[in-house]
Design an enzyme around this catalytic site. Structure first.
Site, PDB file in Angstrom:
ATOM      1  N   ASN A 226      20.490   7.492  99.356  1.00  0.00           N
ATOM      2  CA  ASN A 226      20.560   6.096 100.424  1.00  0.00           C
ATOM      3  C   ASN A 226      22.280   6.416 100.662  1.00  0.00           C
ATOM      4  OD1 ASN A 226      21.940   4.524  98.498  1.00  0.00           O
ATOM      5  ND2 ASN A 226      19.892   4.573  97.508  1.00  0.00           N
ATOM      6  N   ASP A 295      13.572   3.374  95.272  1.00  0.00           N
ATOM      7  CA  ASP A 295      12.424   2.495  94.430  1.00  0.00           C
ATOM      8  C   ASP A 295      11.320   3.764  94.271  1.00  0.00           C
ATOM      9  OD1 ASP A 295      13.013  -0.076  94.907  1.00  0.00           O
ATOM     10  OD2 ASP A 295      12.712   0.163  97.026  1.00  0.00           O
ATOM     11  N   LYS A 305      13.627  26.292  94.531  1.00  0.00           N
ATOM     12  CA  LYS A 305      14.041  25.781  96.233  1.00  0.00           C
ATOM     13  C   LYS A 305      12.693  26.001  96.855  1.00  0.00           C
ATOM     14  CE  LYS A 305      16.610  26.473 100.136  1.00  0.00           C
ATOM     15  NZ  LYS A 305      17.423  27.474 100.943  1.00  0.00           N
ATOM     16  N   PHE A 339      21.592  -8.041  94.122  1.00  0.00           N
ATOM     17  CA  PHE A 339      22.007  -7.819  95.456  1.00  0.00           C
ATOM     18  C   PHE A 339      20.740  -7.862  96.380  1.00  0.00           C
ATOM     19  CE2 PHE A 339      26.559  -7.202  96.284  1.00  0.00           C
ATOM     20  CZ  PHE A 339      27.162  -7.470  94.975  1.00  0.00           C
ATOM     21  N   LYS A 357      12.760 -11.878  90.374  1.00  0.00           N
ATOM     22  CA  LYS A 357      13.653 -10.927  89.345  1.00  0.00           C
ATOM     23  C   LYS A 357      14.147 -12.147  88.231  1.00  0.00           C
ATOM     24  CE  LYS A 357      13.872  -7.004  92.459  1.00  0.00           C
ATOM     25  NZ  LYS A 357      14.453  -5.784  92.863  1.00  0.00           N
TER      26      LYS A 357
HETATM   27  N1  CTP Z   1      16.934  -2.998  92.007  1.00  0.00           N
HETATM   28  C1  CTP Z   1      16.764  -2.413  90.613  1.00  0.00           C
HETATM   29  N2  CTP Z   1      15.717  -1.497  90.540  1.00  0.00           N
HETATM   30  C2  CTP Z   1      15.004  -1.097  91.720  1.00  0.00           C
HETATM   31  C3  CTP Z   1      15.185  -1.662  93.007  1.00  0.00           C
HETATM   32  C4  CTP Z   1      16.217  -2.649  92.942  1.00  0.00           C
HETATM   33  O1  CTP Z   1      17.348  -2.883  89.745  1.00  0.00           O
HETATM   34  N3  CTP Z   1      14.316  -0.044  91.609  1.00  0.00           N
HETATM   35  C5  CTP Z   1      17.781  -4.151  92.109  1.00  0.00           C
HETATM   36  C6  CTP Z   1      18.907  -3.760  93.057  1.00  0.00           C
HETATM   37  O2  CTP Z   1      20.036  -3.207  92.329  1.00  0.00           O
HETATM   38  C7  CTP Z   1      19.410  -5.180  93.482  1.00  0.00           C
HETATM   39  C8  CTP Z   1      17.977  -5.933  93.645  1.00  0.00           C
HETATM   40  O3  CTP Z   1      17.208  -5.237  92.675  1.00  0.00           O
HETATM   41  O4  CTP Z   1      20.393  -5.980  92.812  1.00  0.00           O
HETATM   42  C9  CTP Z   1      17.454  -5.793  94.995  1.00  0.00           C
HETATM   43  O5  CTP Z   1      17.439  -4.522  95.489  1.00  0.00           O
HETATM   44  P1  CTP Z   1      16.965  -4.151  96.889  1.00  0.00           P
HETATM   45  O6  CTP Z   1      16.773  -2.695  97.119  1.00  0.00           O
HETATM   46  O7  CTP Z   1      17.241  -5.182  98.104  1.00  0.00           O
HETATM   47  O8  CTP Z   1      15.258  -4.764  96.761  1.00  0.00           O
HETATM   48  P2  CTP Z   1      13.912  -4.216  96.352  1.00  0.00           P
HETATM   49  O9  CTP Z   1      13.686  -5.060  95.214  1.00  0.00           O
HETATM   50  O10 CTP Z   1      13.906  -2.715  95.664  1.00  0.00           O
HETATM   51  O11 CTP Z   1      13.036  -4.499  97.378  1.00  0.00           O
HETATM   52  P3  CTP Z   1      12.619  -3.864  98.779  1.00  0.00           P
HETATM   53  O12 CTP Z   1      13.368  -2.403  98.736  1.00  0.00           O
HETATM   54  O13 CTP Z   1      11.341  -3.849  99.080  1.00  0.00           O
HETATM   55  O14 CTP Z   1      13.708  -4.608  99.782  1.00  0.00           O
END
Ligand code: CTP
Length: 419
Positions: A226, A295, A305, A339, A357
């Protein structure tokens, strides 16, 4: 024992341990006051500091390196080109290690060299190479001190951010009387302790910060990633270290230098981040989870590859652990800050994550804006608290925002209020 000595002993007792874990480099130059540097080193050691001494050749005419080695318990650095016996480090190692460099006594000569960027021995090289605060305690004959050249050199050093400790007035070794005496070691050390412990509201706390994005390999040359660069998390880590915390920064791939005084644990994938974070979690006081964690990851990582074919390619993805969710479930005493990077309905999505969370507060930002979010130096956020509070902030630098996040976090930490 005089009343003054008794007062000195009392203040030493009050300062014991206050500099634990801090590295102080003392540069001693060729003034008759060099003998007082022995007492300064001894007092700083009693405050718990790790003290390294750099002697100039001239200083070694007044006090032997052996004396400083015994008092500091460390090898004494003197000659850059001497065959390395005990001092197994490159000549700028002390410059990097130092939290503070104190030149005491500082002769007119070292002031002139430092003001002009001359690096011709170990001490002057260290002064040029260090990023730590530098303090000079001048000690010399009054006429030399008052000379326009010395005054000008001190002005240059002050302008560049060095701190010049005013010499005391009194009887000088050259049988004259006037300004130029090194202040008493007790006074000097107290000033150092005050400066090094002021503004350190997170001293004694462990802060765990995650930064950057995780990357999930597809094959040996490709990955899912990302846009996160780590800027926000690195800024939080630097600010927490400046506030005295023990900081562990679990970082995805990032092209940023490690902030001073921060332990960086480098990871690539979400599962590696998960493992690193859980390893540090039990004794952590505050977690700031600014990383953009993937995620999903590919179910299978191809060993070779993947070659293209005429057909399309379907990747099967599986869920990664939600690290912050798990921390929320395991929470004992930790303050948790998350965040939320959103592109729409920022506050309502952020609130949902805050609750799910088990966070103390969440920093929400709209990453669809050009000046806030990934890869920018600035951010514009809303902070939503578990207590229902909502605070919207204007555009600001990430370092400034780091300060605001830590001010909020400090209010949540037991036994603390914001600085
Ligand atoms: N986070 C985490 N582990 C994951 C995904 C997210 O610890 N697998 C944490 C991020 O570091 C951040 C918070 O959760 O502090 C929210 O992350 P974000 O990507 O905004 O949300 P998600 O929980 O992944 O939800 P979505 O992608 O559906 O918005």
């Amino acid at each position: 024992m005089t009343a003054e000595q008794a007062a000195g002993q009392q203040s030493m007792a009050a300062m014991a341990g206050k500099l634990a874990g801090r590295h102080i480099v003392i540069g001693v130059t060729g003034s008759i006051a060099a003998y007082k540097a022995v007492d300064i080193v001894s007092r700083l050691k009693k405050c718990g500091a790790d003290v390294h001494v750099i002697l100039t050749r001239e200083a070694a005419e007044f006090v032997t390196p052996l004396t400083f080695r015994e008092i500091s318990g460390q090898p004494v650095a003197m000659d850059m080109w001497a065959p390395v016996q005990e001092f197994h480090v490159e000549h700028i190692a002390l410059a990097k290690l130092a939290d503070l460099v104190l030149v005491a006594p500082a002769t007119a000569n070292i002031l002139a060299k430092a003001a002009n960027g001359i690096a011709d021995d170990m001490l002057s090289t260290t002064l040029l190479a260090t990023k730590a605060p530098v303090w000079f305690a001048p000690a010399m004959n009054t006429n030399m001190y008052e000379h326009a050249a010395t005054q000008h050199n001190m002005e240059i050093l002050r302008t560049r951010g060095s701190h010049i400790i005013e010499p005391a007035a009194g009887h000088l070794a050259c049988a004259t009387s006037g300004k130029g005496r090194l202040p008493e070691p007790a006074v000097l050390v107290e000033a150092v302790v005050q400066a090094m412990t002021a503004g350190q509201p997170l001293k004694g706390r462990k802060v765990l910060v995650t930064a950057g994005g995780t990357i999930e390999p597809i094959d040996p040359v490709r990955f899912i990633g990302n846009h996160a660069t780590g800027r926000m998390g690195y800024a939080v880590a630097a600010e927490a270290a400046a506030r005295g915390a023990e900081v562990v920064l679990v970082s995805g791939p990032a092209e940023l230098p490690a902030p001073a005084g921060v332990r960086v644990v480098r990871i690539q994938t979400a599962r590696e981040m998960h493992e690193a974070v859980l390893r540090e979690y039990a004794d952590t006081d505050l977690v700031v989870k600014s990383a953009a964690v993937a995620d999903y990851r590919p179910v299978h990582v191809a060993a070779q590859k993947i070659k293209k074919s005429e057909d399309g390619l379907t990747l099967h993805l599986t869920r990664n652990p939600d690290i912050l969710y798990e921390l929320g479930k395991k929470k004992t005493h930790q303050v948790l800050v998350g965040f939320a990077a959103e592109t729409q309905d920022v506050e309502s999505y952020a609130r949902a994550k805050l609750a799910k969370k088990n966070l103390d507060f969440i920093v929400a930002n709209d990453v669809s804006q050009a000046d806030a979010g990934f890869g920018t130096e600035t951010n514009r956020v809303t902070i939503c608290g578990a207590d229902g509070s909502v605070e919207r902030y204007p555009l600001m630098s990430k370092r400034e925002l780091a300060g605001i996040i830590l001010d909020h976090a400090q209010q949540c930490l037991p036994g603390m209020s914001a600085k």
